[in-house]
Write a protein that holds these residues in place. Structure first.
Motif, PDB file in Angstrom:
ATOM      1  N   LEU A 155      87.153   9.333 -31.803  1.00  0.00           N
ATOM      2  CA  LEU A 155      87.431   8.756 -30.132  1.00  0.00           C
ATOM      3  C   LEU A 155      89.372   7.883 -30.566  1.00  0.00           C
ATOM      4  CD1 LEU A 155      86.951   9.140 -27.043  1.00  0.00           C
ATOM      5  CD2 LEU A 155      85.872   6.942 -27.043  1.00  0.00           C
ATOM      6  N   PRO A 156      89.433   7.157 -31.432  1.00  0.00           N
ATOM      7  CA  PRO A 156      90.856   6.749 -31.229  1.00  0.00           C
ATOM      8  C   PRO A 156      91.976   7.906 -31.754  1.00  0.00           C
ATOM      9  CG  PRO A 156      89.153   5.276 -32.625  1.00  0.00           C
ATOM     10  CD  PRO A 156      88.773   7.025 -32.144  1.00  0.00           C
ATOM     11  N   LYS A 157      91.165   9.249 -32.122  1.00  0.00           N
ATOM     12  CA  LYS A 157      92.329  10.624 -32.107  1.00  0.00           C
ATOM     13  C   LYS A 157      92.799  10.599 -31.378  1.00  0.00           C
ATOM     14  CE  LYS A 157      90.229  11.786 -36.620  1.00  0.00           C
ATOM     15  NZ  LYS A 157      89.457  12.235 -37.184  1.00  0.00           N
ATOM     16  N   TYR A 158      92.219  10.843 -30.349  1.00  0.00           N
ATOM     17  CA  TYR A 158      92.265  11.237 -28.714  1.00  0.00           C
ATOM     18  C   TYR A 158      92.798  10.327 -27.383  1.00  0.00           C
ATOM     19  CZ  TYR A 158      90.319  15.209 -30.582  1.00  0.00           C
ATOM     20  OH  TYR A 158      89.579  16.232 -31.761  1.00  0.00           O
ATOM     21  N   LEU A 159      92.755   9.288 -27.979  1.00  0.00           N
ATOM     22  CA  LEU A 159      94.001   8.126 -26.963  1.00  0.00           C
ATOM     23  C   LEU A 159      94.833   6.849 -27.811  1.00  0.00           C
ATOM     24  CD1 LEU A 159      90.130   7.136 -25.912  1.00  0.00           C
ATOM     25  CD2 LEU A 159      91.753   8.433 -24.699  1.00  0.00           C
ATOM     26  N   ASP A 160      95.116   6.263 -26.457  1.00  0.00           N
ATOM     27  CA  ASP A 160      95.986   5.216 -27.622  1.00  0.00           C
ATOM     28  C   ASP A 160      95.087   4.205 -28.332  1.00  0.00           C
ATOM     29  OD1 ASP A 160      97.638   2.744 -27.262  1.00  0.00           O
ATOM     30  OD2 ASP A 160      99.591   4.361 -26.061  1.00  0.00           O
ATOM     31  N   GLN A 161      95.623   3.789 -28.783  1.00  0.00           N
ATOM     32  CA  GLN A 161      95.271   2.925 -29.767  1.00  0.00           C
ATOM     33  C   GLN A 161      95.445   1.596 -29.833  1.00  0.00           C
ATOM     34  OE1 GLN A 161      94.593   4.017 -33.853  1.00  0.00           O
ATOM     35  NE2 GLN A 161      94.567   6.453 -33.452  1.00  0.00           N
ATOM     36  N   SER A 162      96.515   1.377 -28.701  1.00  0.00           N
ATOM     37  CA  SER A 162      96.737   0.070 -28.553  1.00  0.00           C
ATOM     38  C   SER A 162      95.757  -1.109 -27.083  1.00  0.00           C
ATOM     39  CB  SER A 162      97.749   0.047 -28.268  1.00  0.00           C
ATOM     40  OG  SER A 162      98.509   0.442 -27.101  1.00  0.00           O
ATOM     41  N   CYS A 163      95.544   0.367 -26.547  1.00  0.00           N
ATOM     42  CA  CYS A 163      94.698   0.503 -24.588  1.00  0.00           C
ATOM     43  C   CYS A 163      92.869   0.223 -25.645  1.00  0.00           C
ATOM     44  CB  CYS A 163      94.870   1.086 -24.038  1.00  0.00           C
ATOM     45  SG  CYS A 163      97.116   0.392 -24.007  1.00  0.00           S
ATOM     46  N   TYR A 164      92.872   1.226 -25.736  1.00  0.00           N
ATOM     47  CA  TYR A 164      91.099   1.637 -26.412  1.00  0.00           C
ATOM     48  C   TYR A 164      90.338   1.493 -27.799  1.00  0.00           C
ATOM     49  CZ  TYR A 164      93.502   3.459 -21.616  1.00  0.00           C
ATOM     50  OH  TYR A 164      93.837   3.803 -20.454  1.00  0.00           O
ATOM     51  N   TYR A 165      89.230   1.037 -27.851  1.00  0.00           N
ATOM     52  CA  TYR A 165      88.909   1.047 -29.226  1.00  0.00           C
ATOM     53  C   TYR A 165      87.482   0.974 -28.859  1.00  0.00           C
ATOM     54  CZ  TYR A 165      93.027  -2.151 -29.561  1.00  0.00           C
ATOM     55  OH  TYR A 165      94.182  -2.466 -30.156  1.00  0.00           O
ATOM     56  N   VAL A 166      86.724   1.104 -30.354  1.00  0.00           N
ATOM     57  CA  VAL A 166      85.609   1.365 -30.237  1.00  0.00           C
ATOM     58  C   VAL A 166      84.818   0.423 -31.120  1.00  0.00           C
ATOM     59  CG1 VAL A 166      83.564   2.797 -31.578  1.00  0.00           C
ATOM     60  CG2 VAL A 166      85.184   3.663 -30.314  1.00  0.00           C
ATOM     61  N   TYR A 167      83.990  -0.413 -31.120  1.00  0.00           N
ATOM     62  CA  TYR A 167      83.650  -1.603 -32.028  1.00  0.00           C
ATOM     63  C   TYR A 167      82.421  -1.548 -32.236  1.00  0.00           C
ATOM     64  CZ  TYR A 167      83.545  -5.693 -33.738  1.00  0.00           C
ATOM     65  OH  TYR A 167      82.427  -7.560 -34.801  1.00  0.00           O
ATOM     66  N   ASN A 168      82.272  -0.820 -34.033  1.00  0.00           N
ATOM     67  CA  ASN A 168      80.241  -0.622 -33.361  1.00  0.00           C
ATOM     68  C   ASN A 168      79.663  -2.615 -34.674  1.00  0.00           C
ATOM     69  OD1 ASN A 168      80.287   1.746 -32.686  1.00  0.00           O
ATOM     70  ND2 ASN A 168      80.679   2.652 -35.087  1.00  0.00           N
ATOM     71  N   GLY A 169      78.369  -2.164 -34.512  1.00  0.00           N
ATOM     72  CA  GLY A 169      77.753  -3.151 -34.941  1.00  0.00           C
ATOM     73  C   GLY A 169      76.086  -3.331 -34.547  1.00  0.00           C
ATOM     74  N   GLY A 170      75.762  -4.453 -34.688  1.00  0.00           N
ATOM     75  CA  GLY A 170      74.436  -5.173 -33.776  1.00  0.00           C
ATOM     76  C   GLY A 170      74.177  -5.582 -33.408  1.00  0.00           C
ATOM     77  N   VAL A 171      73.115  -6.732 -33.185  1.00  0.00           N
ATOM     78  CA  VAL A 171      72.991  -8.041 -32.090  1.00  0.00           C
ATOM     79  C   VAL A 171      74.496  -8.794 -32.460  1.00  0.00           C
ATOM     80  CG1 VAL A 171      71.717 -10.340 -31.514  1.00  0.00           C
ATOM     81  CG2 VAL A 171      70.419  -7.630 -31.927  1.00  0.00           C
ATOM     82  N   PRO A 172      74.615  -9.468 -33.804  1.00  0.00           N
ATOM     83  CA  PRO A 172      75.595  -9.656 -33.897  1.00  0.00           C
ATOM     84  C   PRO A 172      76.834  -9.252 -33.482  1.00  0.00           C
ATOM     85  CG  PRO A 172      74.330  -9.903 -35.971  1.00  0.00           C
ATOM     86  CD  PRO A 172      73.536  -8.917 -34.711  1.00  0.00           C
ATOM     87  N   GLU A 173      76.936  -8.185 -34.348  1.00  0.00           N
ATOM     88  CA  GLU A 173      78.730  -7.872 -33.127  1.00  0.00           C
ATOM     89  C   GLU A 173      78.903  -7.694 -32.296  1.00  0.00           C
ATOM     90  OE1 GLU A 173      77.756  -6.891 -37.437  1.00  0.00           O
ATOM     91  OE2 GLU A 173      76.843  -6.503 -35.887  1.00  0.00           O
ATOM     92  N   THR A 174      77.469  -7.389 -30.921  1.00  0.00           N
ATOM     93  CA  THR A 174      77.092  -7.640 -29.767  1.00  0.00           C
ATOM     94  C   THR A 174      78.317  -8.932 -29.393  1.00  0.00           C
ATOM     95  OG1 THR A 174      75.755  -5.617 -29.535  1.00  0.00           O
ATOM     96  CG2 THR A 174      76.376  -6.931 -28.064  1.00  0.00           C
ATOM     97  N   SER A 175      77.037 -10.214 -29.600  1.00  0.00           N
ATOM     98  CA  SER A 175      77.113 -11.438 -28.899  1.00  0.00           C
ATOM     99  C   SER A 175      78.213 -12.136 -29.823  1.00  0.00           C
ATOM    100  CB  SER A 175      75.984 -11.996 -30.388  1.00  0.00           C
ATOM    101  OG  SER A 175      75.064 -11.656 -29.646  1.00  0.00           O
ATOM    102  N   ALA A 176      78.730 -11.460 -30.746  1.00  0.00           N
ATOM    103  CA  ALA A 176      80.251 -11.928 -30.785  1.00  0.00           C
ATOM    104  C   ALA A 176      81.270 -11.601 -29.622  1.00  0.00           C
ATOM    105  CB  ALA A 176      80.894 -11.865 -32.148  1.00  0.00           C
TER     106      ALA A 176
END
Length: 494
Positions: A155-176
């Protein structure tokens, strides 16, 4: 090295502060980027959904790819119109003013997606966020790691990378992530987790959309065509193996219709999946072992009228119908989210409505009846996120309708222009002139206060009981007359 949630949010906030996301040209370019993302990666997306969700190609297109395409193109087509300030009808005291409702982006938004439609239910909210001019962080579900990694890498290859991010992870990452301060949070998933998201957002008074679920009931009236109704209800139950937030959860009908329904349902399932649905590539499997075990527990001790076969190795659960179900049975205590349909018998539509209204409000409600009177009873006598007459789930694909829950099934709405509205703050905008004439006409609001001035102001602000058609004719003329009264009233009192 993976960036922390704080670093990502700070970078997105800095990008938003630059103002770059607020222009029509930028938003349009990002929407076109999303469109290219989908078109360039269709084959890979189908394959990922097949290996991770066991979705057949048909369902991958129907429930995800085609929906994303339509959502994006609709936003591209209407973006310029959506961005224009709305001009509401002016009240009389503001007849000389400019009265506008200006849509503005919230800022940095968080989108938390589910596993059951892991592409469409991440991308569709993102369409609204981009169209409205926000920066966004997308958090895909950890239950579908292949899809999450695909979004992270592609996805970042098609969008402005300073404005749009993908953040992966489980429960700890979502909580953070949820510990950070966002300007809007959009969550799709279970009611239980939705409450956690809501509580986290409340710490910063952050507005939210919660797309949840619940037990969406079906009422089958004696007047309905049983073959058509059975095919439509069972299609909704079997699509994605029932793993949809608006799947028909349970059926209410008379004993007479129950027996006819089961017979028609058996014929439909055999026609669609043959004698061995477990081997049919058009039927999905359950997403993981936890959900498989949860659903199979619901079958223990239940009276099975159709289906019931399971296979823990492949996580297959046969399309199943349960009868003699009681309201306090385990299968009626939680959202099923699988290809299991309990049937409870009722004698009248009023009894069905009473049953539905005693429970939490559902995301959807389905009524099969040829009687306009019976249809109206459910439309007016129940509350749900949406209601469909004589079909199931199809309101989701109609972008002219808002999609969302009520009460326990969710907060907020989206789809089509409702997505733009969801991610936009509607800023009240009143523009007055600084001319002497305008000031002269408004002098009556200033001290010293008099009964005469109060009477004039009360007349100007009063709402008169005039029908809508007459308002269109009389209001402009009345405004001019009142303005002249005020003007000459001041003139002769000088």
């Amino acid at each position: 090295m993976k960036q922390s949630p704080e670093e990502i949010v700070n970078k997105a906030r800095k990008a938003f502060a630059s103002g770059k996301t607020k222009t029509y040209e930028f938003r349009l370019s990002q929407l076109k980027g999303l469109k290219k993302f989908v078109s360039d990666n269709e084959v890979e997306m189908v394959e990922i959904l097949k290996t991770e969700n066991t979705k057949p190609k048909f369902e991958a297109y129907l429930g995800e790819i085609n929906h994303m395409k339509a959502d994006i193109q609709n936003a591209i087509n209407n973006l310029e119109e959506w961005m224009k300030p709305l001009k509401p009808t002016k009240p009389l005291p503001n007849i000389m003013d400019q009265v506008l409702i200006t849509p503005e982006p919230f800022g940095v938004v968080l989108i938390i997606g589910p596993w059951n439609y892991p592409l469409a239910l991440n991308i569709s909210p993102l369409v609204g966020a981009i169209a409205a001019g926000n920066c966004a962080i997308v958090k895909p579900s950890e239950v579908t790691p292949k899809t999450a990694n695909f979004l992270l890498e592609t996805l970042p290859k098609y969008l402005d990378q300073s404005c749009y991010y993908v953040y992966n992870g489980g429960v700890p990452e979502t909580s953070a992530l949820l510990e950070q301060r966002f300007d809007y949070v959009f969550y799709t998933g279970s009611t239980g987790v939705g409450k956690i998201v809501y509580a986290a957002a409340a710490k910063h008074l952050t507005p939210v959309t919660l797309e949840l679920g619940g037990k969406s009931p079906v009422y089958l009236d004696d007047s309905a065509d049983i073959e058509v109704a059975a095919r439509r209800i069972m299609w909704g139950k079997c699509l994605n193996a029932g793993q949809s937030c608006i799947e028909p959860d349970y059926l209410l009908c008379s004993v007479y219709m129950r027996d006819k329904f089961i017979k028609a349902a058996k014929l439909a399932i055999k026609e669609w999946y043959g004698d061995n649905p477990a081997k049919n590539p058009d039927f999905c499997k359950i997403i993981n072992d936890n959900h498989f075990q949860r659903i199979t527990r619901l079958l223990k001790g239940a009276k099975i009228a159709m289906g019931g076969a399971t296979d823990p190795e492949t996580r297959f659960i046969e399309p199943t119908i349960l009868i003699d179900v009681k309201p306090d049975d385990l299968v009626m205590q939680e959202e099923i989210f699988g290809p299991v349909l309990p049937i409870l018998t009722v004698d009248t539509p009023e009894e069905a409505i009473e049953f539905i209204n005693k429970r939490e409000k559902s995301l959807a409600l389905y009524v099969f009846s040829t009687s306009k009177m019976e249809q109206d009873k459910f439309i007016k006598g129940t509350s749900s996120g949406g209601i469909v007459i004589n079909d199931v789930m199809m309101h989701y694909s109609c972008d002219a309708l808002p999609f969302g829950g009520v009460g326990n099934s969710g907060i907020g709405r989206y789809h089509g222009d409702f997505s733009f509205e969801t991610f936009s703050h509607k800023k009240a905008t009143l523009v007055k002139g600084l001319d002497k004439m305008g000031e002269f006409m408004q002098k009556i609001r200033y001290p010293p206060y008099t009964d005469g001035n109060l009477k004039i102001l009360s007349t100007l602000t009063q709402k008169f009981p005039i029908g809508p058609g007459l308002i269109r004719l009389i209001k402009p003329a009345l405004a001019v007359v009142l303005a002249l009264i005020v003007y000459f009233g001041f003139y002769f009192r000088k």
